[in-house]
Write a protein that holds these residues in place. Structure first.
Motif, PDB file in Angstrom:
ATOM      1  N   ILE A   5       0.866  -1.183   0.000  1.00  0.00           N
ATOM      2  CA  ILE A   5       0.000   0.000   0.000  1.00  0.00           C
ATOM      3  C   ILE A   5       0.902   1.233   0.000  1.00  0.00           C
ATOM      4  O   ILE A   5       2.020   1.185   0.531  1.00  0.00           O
ATOM      5  CB  ILE A   5      -0.956  -0.017   1.227  1.00  0.00           C
ATOM      6  N   GLY A   6       0.418   2.320  -0.596  1.00  0.00           N
ATOM      7  CA  GLY A   6       1.213   3.542  -0.631  1.00  0.00           C
ATOM      8  C   GLY A   6       0.420   4.730  -0.137  1.00  0.00           C
ATOM      9  O   GLY A   6      -0.811   4.727  -0.181  1.00  0.00           O
ATOM     10  N   VAL A   7       1.127   5.740   0.361  1.00  0.00           N
ATOM     11  CA  VAL A   7       0.482   6.993   0.768  1.00  0.00           C
ATOM     12  C   VAL A   7       1.221   8.150   0.104  1.00  0.00           C
ATOM     13  O   VAL A   7       2.456   8.241   0.191  1.00  0.00           O
ATOM     14  CB  VAL A   7       0.502   7.179   2.307  1.00  0.00           C
ATOM     15  N   ASN A  16       0.219  10.347   9.623  1.00  0.00           N
ATOM     16  CA  ASN A  16      -0.416   9.517  10.648  1.00  0.00           C
ATOM     17  C   ASN A  16      -1.108   8.295  10.052  1.00  0.00           C
ATOM     18  O   ASN A  16      -1.061   7.206  10.623  1.00  0.00           O
ATOM     19  CB  ASN A  16      -1.415  10.343  11.471  1.00  0.00           C
ATOM     20  N   LEU A  17      -1.727   8.482   8.897  1.00  0.00           N
ATOM     21  CA  LEU A  17      -2.373   7.344   8.235  1.00  0.00           C
ATOM     22  C   LEU A  17      -1.323   6.316   7.808  1.00  0.00           C
ATOM     23  O   LEU A  17      -1.519   5.103   7.952  1.00  0.00           O
ATOM     24  CB  LEU A  17      -3.173   7.832   7.029  1.00  0.00           C
ATOM     25  N   ALA A  18      -0.189   6.824   7.304  1.00  0.00           N
ATOM     26  CA  ALA A  18       0.894   5.925   6.882  1.00  0.00           C
ATOM     27  C   ALA A  18       1.424   5.146   8.089  1.00  0.00           C
ATOM     28  O   ALA A  18       1.684   3.938   7.993  1.00  0.00           O
ATOM     29  CB  ALA A  18       2.010   6.730   6.229  1.00  0.00           C
ATOM     30  N   ILE A  31       5.864   5.476   0.776  1.00  0.00           N
ATOM     31  CA  ILE A  31       5.471   6.857   1.078  1.00  0.00           C
ATOM     32  C   ILE A  31       6.134   7.831   0.108  1.00  0.00           C
ATOM     33  O   ILE A  31       7.269   7.626  -0.328  1.00  0.00           O
ATOM     34  CB  ILE A  31       5.808   7.245   2.540  1.00  0.00           C
ATOM     35  N   LEU A  32       5.360   8.863  -0.224  1.00  0.00           N
ATOM     36  CA  LEU A  32       5.835   9.871  -1.178  1.00  0.00           C
ATOM     37  C   LEU A  32       5.228  11.218  -0.837  1.00  0.00           C
ATOM     38  O   LEU A  32       4.051  11.300  -0.470  1.00  0.00           O
ATOM     39  CB  LEU A  32       5.405   9.465  -2.605  1.00  0.00           C
ATOM     40  N   GLY A  53      10.583   4.523   1.689  1.00  0.00           N
ATOM     41  CA  GLY A  53      10.635   5.921   1.268  1.00  0.00           C
ATOM     42  C   GLY A  53      10.872   6.002  -0.240  1.00  0.00           C
ATOM     43  O   GLY A  53      11.756   5.333  -0.754  1.00  0.00           O
ATOM     44  N   THR A  54      10.046   6.798  -0.908  1.00  0.00           N
ATOM     45  CA  THR A  54      10.263   6.969  -2.356  1.00  0.00           C
ATOM     46  C   THR A  54      10.252   8.460  -2.665  1.00  0.00           C
ATOM     47  O   THR A  54       9.652   9.257  -1.923  1.00  0.00           O
ATOM     48  CB  THR A  54       9.178   6.250  -3.190  1.00  0.00           C
TER      49      THR A  54
END
Ligand code: NDP
Length: 479
Positions: A5-7, A16-18, A31-32, A53-54
């Protein structure tokens, strides 16, 4: 591809959701963020979290297992469109883009349609609970296709709040249904808050109790049928003492209420749908009225009633206010659910109002025991035309109406504005009326615009020839 999953968007809500996602067994979260610093900070602050981390959309897409699932948590409006445009370039048919921001539902309908043409799924998901909820478990209101719900459902269930053993998330309906329901949630929240504020004001001015004493009243109310997060935090706010002045904090906070627009959307939409959400509308207007200091200064010398406002029996008055608050709250929720019913009919959504009330029991701002009663009402009668008419609510209104009237009368005589209490009572009296003066309005409309009317005693549409001999003729229905 290592993440499931990504955020995208790592401000308070997104980060916070991540973190919430990463804390669940088996999840790895890509995450981005547009500016690199937020991603670096989140990675540095939570080395324990299962983050990938992206730093570009290509890297983000490459790190996600298929079907790729990404939740966007950026500023609503243009920024959301900008992120969707980028994701569509790097995602493939079957992948899922979720907008978790506070989008206006017509935007969600438009985006869903446009993204669907690429074969990618688009889900507008309302998320309530603020930053704390995003981290520990929000109430989530996703729209979108049935296909995307298959992949998304288990993920969202794993991070949502839990109320009485059930996760506070359900597939609300197609395309914009989730954001529509989130919008109405916020509208109800406005009404709930305004009603509580009016109750506080009346008690304070009627009994002379201090904010700290009124906090105890709310704490007591929170043990009964009014039990809710908003009543609970009201007691907390009223108890708070300002460190600088030693005064109650509520007395040093500037009395101009802000708004981010979701209340206004609820009212605008209700106006278009022809649904009388008067409690929500008055709550929204009350915030607007409060935030016009120049107008308030210009009106300050308007006279009020001559007599001072004191109530003879403080305890009896407080109990009246409690009953008025409960009755008005029933009306506000009934109106909100009426808007959901009308929205579902207009936009061809199948929305289960009972399921909506159940996912509002935890995580979100209006969470309350009360919502169980709403769930029961819809379980009993799924096509209930008016929530307030369900036996539990109708009984409460019948029991509370005398107190409600006393409170509105007292407020009016004392010159204390109680727009949400009094408009809710006016709605109650309007909806229960045997006959309304709407008949006269129809007569006026026919007089100046030949808009025609129907009769109570025979079929057909009629017009009185007002400018001629005033005889009645059968007419074409022009509404
Ligand atoms: P903000 O609404 O303050 O948005 C900030 C984020 O948006 C940052 O990540 C920012 O990136 C990004 N952003 C802004 N413009 C662009 C753009 N053009 N392209 C890409 N990214 C952009 O963040 P919040 O966390 O407060 O809220 C996120 C969403 O959640 C909003 O839609 C909000 O309405 C909703 N929401 C908020 C709640 C709350 O309590 N705050 C509750 C429920 C929903 P950068 O760091 O590069 O500036």
């Amino acid at each position: 591809a290592v993440a499931n999953i990504g955020v995208v968007g790592l401000a308070v809500m997104g980060s916070n959701l991540a973190r919430n996602l990463a804390s669940r067994e088996g999840n790895k979260v890509a995450i981005l963020n547009r500016s690199r610093s937020k991603t670096d900070e989140l990675l540095a602050a939570h080395p324990e979290a299962e983050f990938v981390g992206t730093f570009s959309y290509e890297e983000f897409a490459a790190s996600l297992a298929k079907p790729r699932t990404a939740i966007i948590m950026v500023k609503a409006g243009g920024p959301t469109d900008a992120v969707i445009d980028e994701l569509v370039k790097v995602f493939e048919p079957g992948d899922i883009i979720v907008d978790g921001g506070n989008a206006y539902f017509p935007d969600t309908i438009r985006r869903e349609k446009a993204v669907r043409e690429t074969g990618i799924n688009f889900v507008g998901a309302g998320i309530s609970g603020g930053e704390e909820g995003a981290l520990t478990g929000p109430s989530i209101m996703p729209g979108g296709s049935d296909e995307s719900w298959i992949t998304l459902g288990p993920i969202l269930k794993s991070i949502a709040a839990v109320a009485e053993g059930e996760p506070c998330v359900t597939h609300v309906g197609h395309d914009g249904a989730g954001h529509f329901v989130k919008m109405v949630h916020n509208g109800i929240e406005y009404a709930d808050m305004q009603l509580i504020a009016e109750a506080y004001d009346l008690i304070r001015r009627g009994t002379g109790k201090t904010p700290a004493e009124i906090a105890e009243v709310f704490a007591e109310w929170n043990k009964g049928e009014l039990e809710s997060y908003l009543i609970e935090i009201t007691a907390e706010v009223l108890r708070q003492v300002d460190a600088e002045t030693g005064k109650p904090l509520v007395d040093v906070i500037l009395d101009q209420a802000g708004a981010k627009g979701t209340g206004a959307w609820t009212v605008q939409t209700a106006l278009s749908l022809g649904v009388p959400v008067s409690g929500i509308a008055e709550a929204t207007f009350a915030r607007s009225l409060s935030s016009h200091p120049e107008q308030r200064a210009a009106a300050r010398s308007f006279p009020g009633p001559d007599e001072e406002f004191t109530v003879a029996d403080a305890d009896a008055f407080i109990e009246d206010v409690r009953q008025a608050l409960f009755a008005s709250k029933i009306i506000a929720y009934s109106q909100g659910f009426d808007e959901i019913r009308a929205g579902a009919a207009e936009y061809n959504w199948t929305i289960d109002n009972g399921a909506v009330s159940r996912i509002w029991r935890g995580g979100c701002i209006i969470r309350a025991q009360f919502l169980n009663r709403i769930a029961d009402a819809y379980a009993e009668q799924p096509e209930l035309p008016l929530l307030a008419s369900a036996p539990y609510f109708a009984d409460a209104l019948a029991r509370g109406q005398a107190a409600w009237r006393r409170v509105v009368i007292a407020a009016t005589q004392a010159g204390i504005p109680s727009p949400a209490f009094s408009s809710s009572l006016a709605y109650y009296d309007g909806i229960r009326a045997e006959r309304l003066p709407a008949a006269l309005v129809q007569g006026q409309r026919d007089f100046f615009g030949a808009h025609t009317y129907k009769r109570i005693d025979k079929e057909g549409t009629f017009h009185t020839q007002w400018s001629g001999d005033r005889t009645e003729i059968e007419a074409e229905d022009t509404h």
